[in-house]
Enzyme design. Structure first.
Site, PDB file in Angstrom:
ATOM      1  N   ASP A  50      11.974  48.008  34.800  1.00 46.73           N
ATOM      2  CA  ASP A  50      12.195  49.263  34.056  1.00 46.73           C
ATOM      3  C   ASP A  50      12.425  49.030  32.557  1.00 46.73           C
ATOM      4  O   ASP A  50      13.187  49.780  31.930  1.00 46.73           O
ATOM      5  CB  ASP A  50      13.377  50.049  34.660  1.00 46.73           C
ATOM      6  CG  ASP A  50      13.090  50.517  36.094  1.00 46.73           C
ATOM      7  OD1 ASP A  50      11.908  50.564  36.478  1.00 46.73           O
ATOM      8  OD2 ASP A  50      14.066  50.823  36.815  1.00 46.73           O
ATOM      9  N   LYS A  96       8.687  32.152  34.734  1.00 47.16           N
ATOM     10  CA  LYS A  96       9.109  32.753  36.014  1.00 47.16           C
ATOM     11  C   LYS A  96      10.087  33.861  35.657  1.00 47.16           C
ATOM     12  O   LYS A  96      11.291  33.717  35.832  1.00 47.16           O
ATOM     13  CB  LYS A  96       9.838  31.758  36.927  1.00 47.16           C
ATOM     14  CG  LYS A  96       9.146  30.418  37.140  1.00 47.16           C
ATOM     15  CD  LYS A  96       9.764  29.346  36.291  1.00 47.16           C
ATOM     16  CE  LYS A  96       9.300  27.934  36.616  1.00 47.16           C
ATOM     17  NZ  LYS A  96       7.921  27.734  36.896  1.00 47.16           N
ATOM     18  N   HIS A 111       3.827  28.764  32.780  1.00 43.75           N
ATOM     19  CA  HIS A 111       4.935  28.227  33.574  1.00 43.75           C
ATOM     20  C   HIS A 111       6.146  29.167  33.656  1.00 43.75           C
ATOM     21  O   HIS A 111       7.163  28.843  34.260  1.00 43.75           O
ATOM     22  CB  HIS A 111       5.346  26.873  32.960  1.00 43.75           C
ATOM     23  CG  HIS A 111       6.079  25.966  33.896  1.00 43.75           C
ATOM     24  ND1 HIS A 111       7.341  25.477  33.631  1.00 43.75           N
ATOM     25  CD2 HIS A 111       5.745  25.478  35.105  1.00 43.75           C
ATOM     26  CE1 HIS A 111       7.728  24.704  34.620  1.00 43.75           C
ATOM     27  NE2 HIS A 111       6.788  24.677  35.534  1.00 43.75           N
TER      28      HIS A 111
END
Ligand SMILES: [Zn+2]
Ligand SMILES: [Zn+2]
Lengths: 177, 177
Positions: A128, A123, A121
């Site tokens: 870099d 996100k 779940h």
């Protein structure tokens, strides 16, 4: 100075051609003459795209649902520039209608699916190995244009490092080999 | 020194009685003698509960889905201590089976539902107008025990202040009066 930024959604609707083609800021040549969207406007979404496109060496993306075509375009643009991209996503949601995970795979981007959990779940993205982009926002059109969502962007090492370690752990755990 | 902390889920399973009753850390009297869970173990979830329970003046909670009984207990414990609680949630998810929003309302906690957006998809809390708790984690049992999830906790004003302002904006926008 450590970068800290918060973006809220839904984003205003505006043309994002200028984000992909910064040379002509107001009416980029790649934008259709009939483009009905506002131009020259900074929005939460254009800011998010800029942060993603700022990658010069790597993008580690860990996202439950990925169907947004502009975000797909951003990832493919980084891929063309030679940025190393790794995508970790939810097994079930990678297969739903509109998912762009298959397109990323076909473009040669390394994708792994989490099969172990009920939902993968997360996100978040790490740019870099330095910049963390995280929040409630899935990489979908509804999240960007319709939902109330947040994105937090930070370079604070105490916040970025745990996400780098967690990405590494999940990446190794989901090695299909 | 600015607090910055990241928690990952699923959390290990452990008894959280000690979090609610810190006086006897290993076998709190409120815990049943037959409690089968590990005791005296710090987990991501016990750390999250402690941060929430640290509120002394206010808790502003903005969460899509709230069904977790331990988190409900934490909010009701704060309410008993006189902490000012405001809860903003998704209209549709407030009504689903298992939602604890009705229980909070009955306890006298001020709840507002977002009716405007497709989803009020935030999952953040602000403790004492000072500490931000945000991430991918909904306040459900599945999120805590089964999903791959993250929670970011920070006192960094550049990150906390925008969430305070957004909470205020959403709170005013969803005034039912
Ligand atoms: Zn345009
Ligand atoms: Zn116990």
């Amino acid at each position: 100075r450590t970068l800290n930024e918060v973006l809220f959604f839904p984003s205003e609707l505006a043309c994002v051609e200028q984000v992909f083609n910064p040379s002509s800021p107001h009416f980029p040549s790649s934008c259709s003459p009939s483009c009905p969207l506002p131009h020259g406007v900074e929005t939460s979404f254009s800011r998010l795209l800029r942060r993603i496109l700022s990658a010069t060496s790597s993008l580690d993306l860990c996202v439950f649902s990925f169907s947004n075509m502009d975000l797909r375009r951003a990832v493919l643009a980084l891929q063309s520039k030679g940025v190393t991209i790794r995508v970790l996503t939810d097994k079930e949601y990678a297969a739903i209608t509109g998912s762009q995970i298959g397109v990323l795979r076909k473009a040669g981007i390394c994708v792994r699916c989490d099969t172990a959990s009920v939902y993968m779940h997360h996100k978040f993205a790490v740019v870099d190995s330095r910049l963390l982009i995280t929040g409630s926002l899935n990489w979908t059109l509804t999240a960007v244009q319709s939902n109330k969502e947040n994105i937090l962007i930070t370079e604070e090492p105490e916040l970025v490092q745990p996400f780098i370690q967690e990405f590494h752990r999940l990446w190794v755990d989901n090695d299909p080999a």
